[in-house]
Design a protein around this motif. Sequence first.
Motif, PDB file in Angstrom:
ATOM      1  N   LEU A 222       0.837  -1.193   0.000  1.00  0.00           N
ATOM      2  CA  LEU A 222       0.000   0.000   0.000  1.00  0.00           C
ATOM      3  C   LEU A 222       0.878   1.252   0.000  1.00  0.00           C
ATOM      4  O   LEU A 222       0.619   2.202  -0.731  1.00  0.00           O
ATOM      5  CB  LEU A 222      -0.862  -0.010   1.251  1.00  0.00           C
ATOM      6  CG  LEU A 222      -2.355  -0.108   1.076  1.00  0.00           C
ATOM      7  CD1 LEU A 222      -3.012  -0.260   2.419  1.00  0.00           C
ATOM      8  CD2 LEU A 222      -2.904   1.092   0.358  1.00  0.00           C
ATOM      9  N   PHE A 227       0.355  -1.457  -7.794  1.00  0.00           N
ATOM     10  CA  PHE A 227      -0.941  -1.723  -8.391  1.00  0.00           C
ATOM     11  C   PHE A 227      -1.532  -2.988  -7.788  1.00  0.00           C
ATOM     12  O   PHE A 227      -0.817  -3.967  -7.644  1.00  0.00           O
ATOM     13  CB  PHE A 227      -0.777  -1.897  -9.903  1.00  0.00           C
ATOM     14  CG  PHE A 227      -2.049  -2.074 -10.644  1.00  0.00           C
ATOM     15  CD1 PHE A 227      -2.746  -0.979 -11.094  1.00  0.00           C
ATOM     16  CD2 PHE A 227      -2.554  -3.354 -10.882  1.00  0.00           C
ATOM     17  CE1 PHE A 227      -3.936  -1.140 -11.771  1.00  0.00           C
ATOM     18  CE2 PHE A 227      -3.744  -3.514 -11.557  1.00  0.00           C
ATOM     19  CZ  PHE A 227      -4.428  -2.398 -11.995  1.00  0.00           C
ATOM     20  N   PRO A 228      -2.788  -3.097  -7.426  1.00  0.00           N
ATOM     21  CA  PRO A 228      -3.865  -2.103  -7.543  1.00  0.00           C
ATOM     22  C   PRO A 228      -4.074  -1.276  -6.267  1.00  0.00           C
ATOM     23  O   PRO A 228      -5.169  -0.792  -6.053  1.00  0.00           O
ATOM     24  CB  PRO A 228      -5.071  -2.992  -7.797  1.00  0.00           C
ATOM     25  CG  PRO A 228      -4.784  -4.231  -6.995  1.00  0.00           C
ATOM     26  CD  PRO A 228      -3.303  -4.375  -6.917  1.00  0.00           C
ATOM     27  N   LEU A 229      -3.029  -1.147  -5.453  1.00  0.00           N
ATOM     28  CA  LEU A 229      -3.176  -0.382  -4.215  1.00  0.00           C
ATOM     29  C   LEU A 229      -2.622   1.032  -4.390  1.00  0.00           C
ATOM     30  O   LEU A 229      -2.165   1.655  -3.451  1.00  0.00           O
ATOM     31  CB  LEU A 229      -2.435  -1.104  -3.075  1.00  0.00           C
ATOM     32  CG  LEU A 229      -2.810  -2.577  -2.899  1.00  0.00           C
ATOM     33  CD1 LEU A 229      -2.012  -3.200  -1.772  1.00  0.00           C
ATOM     34  CD2 LEU A 229      -4.297  -2.702  -2.594  1.00  0.00           C
ATOM     35  N   LEU A 231      -4.236   3.687  -5.570  1.00  0.00           N
ATOM     36  CA  LEU A 231      -5.257   4.681  -5.891  1.00  0.00           C
ATOM     37  C   LEU A 231      -5.101   5.998  -5.153  1.00  0.00           C
ATOM     38  O   LEU A 231      -5.582   7.026  -5.595  1.00  0.00           O
ATOM     39  CB  LEU A 231      -6.629   4.078  -5.642  1.00  0.00           C
ATOM     40  CG  LEU A 231      -6.843   2.927  -6.618  1.00  0.00           C
ATOM     41  CD1 LEU A 231      -7.877   1.967  -6.105  1.00  0.00           C
ATOM     42  CD2 LEU A 231      -7.249   3.475  -7.962  1.00  0.00           C
ATOM     43  N   LEU A 286       1.518  -8.722 -10.181  1.00  0.00           N
ATOM     44  CA  LEU A 286       1.151  -7.336  -9.871  1.00  0.00           C
ATOM     45  C   LEU A 286       2.087  -6.370 -10.591  1.00  0.00           C
ATOM     46  O   LEU A 286       1.664  -5.317 -11.079  1.00  0.00           O
ATOM     47  CB  LEU A 286       1.210  -7.106  -8.356  1.00  0.00           C
ATOM     48  CG  LEU A 286       0.192  -7.894  -7.536  1.00  0.00           C
ATOM     49  CD1 LEU A 286       0.338  -7.578  -6.056  1.00  0.00           C
ATOM     50  CD2 LEU A 286      -1.229  -7.583  -7.995  1.00  0.00           C
ATOM     51  N   ILE A 293      -1.193  -1.325 -17.042  1.00  0.00           N
ATOM     52  CA  ILE A 293      -2.484  -0.638 -16.877  1.00  0.00           C
ATOM     53  C   ILE A 293      -2.305   0.841 -16.523  1.00  0.00           C
ATOM     54  O   ILE A 293      -2.844   1.703 -17.212  1.00  0.00           O
ATOM     55  CB  ILE A 293      -3.349  -1.400 -15.856  1.00  0.00           C
ATOM     56  CG1 ILE A 293      -3.575  -2.819 -16.383  1.00  0.00           C
ATOM     57  CG2 ILE A 293      -4.669  -0.679 -15.638  1.00  0.00           C
ATOM     58  CD1 ILE A 293      -4.310  -3.722 -15.445  1.00  0.00           C
TER      59      ILE A 293
END
Lengths: 496, 77, 561
Positions: A222, A227-229, A231, A286, A293
């Motif tokens: 995090l 990714f995907p943390l 954001l 990941l 992405i």
Amino acid sequence: MLTQHFPALLVVVPLMAAPLIVFARRSLASWLIALLATAITFGIAASLLAQTLSEGTLVYAMGSWEAPLGIEYRIDAAGAFVAVIVAAMGLIVMPYSRVGIAAEVRSEEHYLYYALMMLCLAGLLGILVTGDAFNVFVFLEVSSLATYVLIAMGRDRRALVAAYQYLLMGTIGATLYVVGVGLLYLETGTLNLADMATRLVDVGDSRGVLAALAFITVGISLKIALFPLHLWLPNAYAYAPSPVSAFLAATATKVSIYVLMRYFFTIFGATEVFDARATGAILLGLSLAAMFIPAVVAIFQHDMKRLLAYSSVSQIGYITLGISLDSVEGLMASAMHLFNHALTKGGLFLVLGGVVLRCGGAGFDRLAGLGHTMPVAAFAMVVGGLSLIGVPGTAGFISKWYLVSAAMHEGQWWLVGAVLASSLLAVIYVWRFVEVAYFRAPPADHPAPGEAPLSMQLPALAMIAACVYFGIDATWSSEVSMRVAEVLMYNPGVGQ
Amino acid sequence: MRQNALFSPGKRLWHTLLAALLLMLVAGLFVESHPHFGIDAVPGFNAWFPMLACAVLVVLARGLGRIFGPREDEDGR
Amino acid sequence: MDAELLHHPAIWLILGGIVMGFLRGAPRVLLSLSLPLVAAWLLWQIPEGIYGGVPFLDYLLDVLQVDRLGRLFALVFMLALFVGSVYAMGQRSRLEVPAAFVYGGAAVGAVLAGDWITLFLFWELMAIGSTLVIWAGGREAYPAAMRYLMVHLFGGVVFMAGITAHLVGGGSLSIEPLALEGVAHWLILAGVLINAGAFPFWSWIPDAYPRASWSGMVFLSAFTTKTAVYVLMRSFPGAEVLIPIGLLMAGYGLIYALIENTARRVLAYAIVNQVGFMIAGIGIGTEMALNGVAAHAFAHIVYKALLLMAIGAVIVQTGKRDCTDLGGLARQMPVTTGFAIFGALAMSAPLTAGFITKSLVLQAAADAHLTWVWLAMMVIAAGVFLAAGLKVVVFVFFGESRDLDAEEAPPSQRWGMRLLALTSLAVGCYPPLLYDLLPYPIDYQPYTGSHVVFQLQLLLATTVVFFLLRGHLVKMLGSLIDIDWFYRTLGPRWVKVMVYGVSIEIREVVLVLMRGIANLLGSLRRHYGTRGVLARTWPSGSMVMWVALLLMMYLALFYLS
């Protein structure tokens, strides 16, 4: 001798500077104190790196209480290497901040800005130097709390929301980490990282240890914005004051990556987490997702700061990809890219700060025609962009080369293809800037054109120049990265 | 598409051209040559073979042009 | 580090190019004229050998390697830079000529590189320099410049993957013939072929080059493809796969050049054609063939630049680019017309450079008893003279006058053409001028009775055919759909052409497929766009969900494995 206290002083100097600044309160005085403190810190970090490279691990018992009773500071080439990156970035951002925050932070809050920067610096350096698992958490929180406030200082109202989100996510990350440490303490009965590594060999991979590994990995991921943390990251970078964006982009995620490397290789290194469990495979997946992405998302952005932020998430994928290879070559490529990307992204955000000051924003509508109104800044951005792509002659190329070589050493052909394909995505998002800056007419209401003030331009150009320098002469960076990789891989804290 | 006005070679040019070709064909009979493959030993090979080849090429291009062309985009410029 | 590196001509050309970017007017012109001469003098001073010792990426690079082959190419490139600078004296763009020097300097660096890494570094610099040259062509050139850059960066990436694999696998750092075994060597070959314009990456040449300015394409035609030819000569001499690859390029170039309407695109296709001819020659691989390829690279640069200069002069005078818009300029521009005719003849007529070089390759094919290759090369020699020589010259300069406002080309342009014509003539009349520079000792007499007579037969016969079929040639002028169509506009029009005449059912299927692709693109935008799912500022709740998911995944995998 003063030098033997250097591991402690590395943290103490910026930590003490913070209250001093609060007492001083005046903008100029606090700036001078901060500048002096960062200069001293950088000197200490540099000498620590020199020492660890020649003498190996340095151990410092806090208050002369020997471990495992007392808290131990333990720094080796890996920690010192990242410490130099962090301290150097602090030293570059400080002269820049004087003008850089004038437009973005209210003048009565300037002293707070400097004090918080010092706290953030102290926290980040503390993580690197401490030899105690819980201490890592403490410093992580010190730096994070300072960061939340720094982001919230941005003049855009959305900065508050961004800071709030980061606070939420950061706290969750830290909590997961602390849960993991607690589990490890239950299993091994120690918080000292070196001890922990030794004892984990006997404990083996019990359920508790595995749970601890999972919690720590996710918690730190995090913080890395893996990714995907990721954001929280784009908004945090986009709405924070420019010097803060630059400092964070170059340091915060890098320190967290260091922590992850430490845990994977030094602490759990002897228990074969990579071989027996899916850790490496998950991280690989990941990393690949991160490389592609967010890079595609970056292509569709209309704001340069957000574009760079998504590019950061994508570039973090390269670093974790190197880690997931579980080889000295891979780790070396990671360490290399950690350094090179800090240079590149730090430099880009610094240049962008000057542009934002002149153009009143980083949206593409504001940046149109930048190649004519601010030719130096636009050119510097392009050079930095070339380094993001990994064009030869820039630092980015060196990382790409070592990463590709590392993947080939493992015989992973498709990873080679993935790395190179992802670099082509970088071409597209960098080209978007080129298109805006050179092919569009400046907006009609463009404010007084001209380059950024020298105090902002010089540090920014110095970083971009470093990008090119380390792209041509990579002797130093590759040698140190190799040492870092070896220290992490073969020196799991045992048998000191 | 506008048609290009044809360049018609005048009678004199035609005659010169054909006379020169004829002269070369005759000369070709007298020079010492080193044929490698057999087919190039046929008299006037270097004249009739390119002629044939070019004619085939033009017909081929014309056919392809009917199938794939014309391309009507900015590339036409 | 060896002291000779200070005399490395490429470094001086590149640095000079950068300095030139800050100059304008007479100083820029003076620098651009003197720099190639200085570079050539520097190169002549360096004795043959390998100079290096530059540490980079765990290797000691041999940055400079002077031998006969490298020196020949470097000298030709310097000639191209010099003549191009003469021609471009009146160029108003402040970017083009400096960029051309960085580009040309990088090409010189590439052909003088002693190891793969140095070669790759200059290779990438060439991509950037040439993109800037195209970019200087103006606003319409921007998208083409971007496409061009992407193709070359992709080629660079493939090339780099090949080089790293070659080195990691224990291959030698210096550039030696490769065995074409294993992925590494195939990747290197693919990377180089992309720059050479081989299938399916050939459309970047006719796509990007003709969009450069009137002088830009003169520079562009010289360096990139010839550097690729050079690398192929070094690393894959005699690789038989190159023969079909080269002949395919040549055939494609011919057909498309026959149909194309835009004059400079015709010449661009002719470049693909001639590079294909050279690549096929490398595939033959004998000393004679390699000598011929090296020599023909020189002759091709000279005559193609001459033709491009003549057309460039026409573009400056009339602003028109298409054969259908041009015609009858011989009266207004007699000198330019003369040089254009000479340029067409210089492809293969006796007394010009093309005659003494093309025959070397043909002779090599004959000596190796490759009947079909030899016949194909005969077709290429005749066809390119018809498509790129006769067609361009006659359609642009002769025929009915279009009442175009045109005057004779200015002196700087005329001097550029004159120098090239003289070069071609000098080499054509006195072959040892070029033959003595070739990589291998040569024993070939171009001027025998049969050589001259047979070549004249070929040229005259082709001319007769051209005049006989000129009506057909005019009727089919246009542009063909090319490979780039696939990656540029997978549009409805393409589909219509492809399914034209096919049954209704198939057309329906294709339409459904098209709709599917459109939907896919739409959803891509929905997900990745600024307002897309993946870019939106997510509510914190969903972020926490991701954390929980990831944690569960780790725990599950740890316990299950």
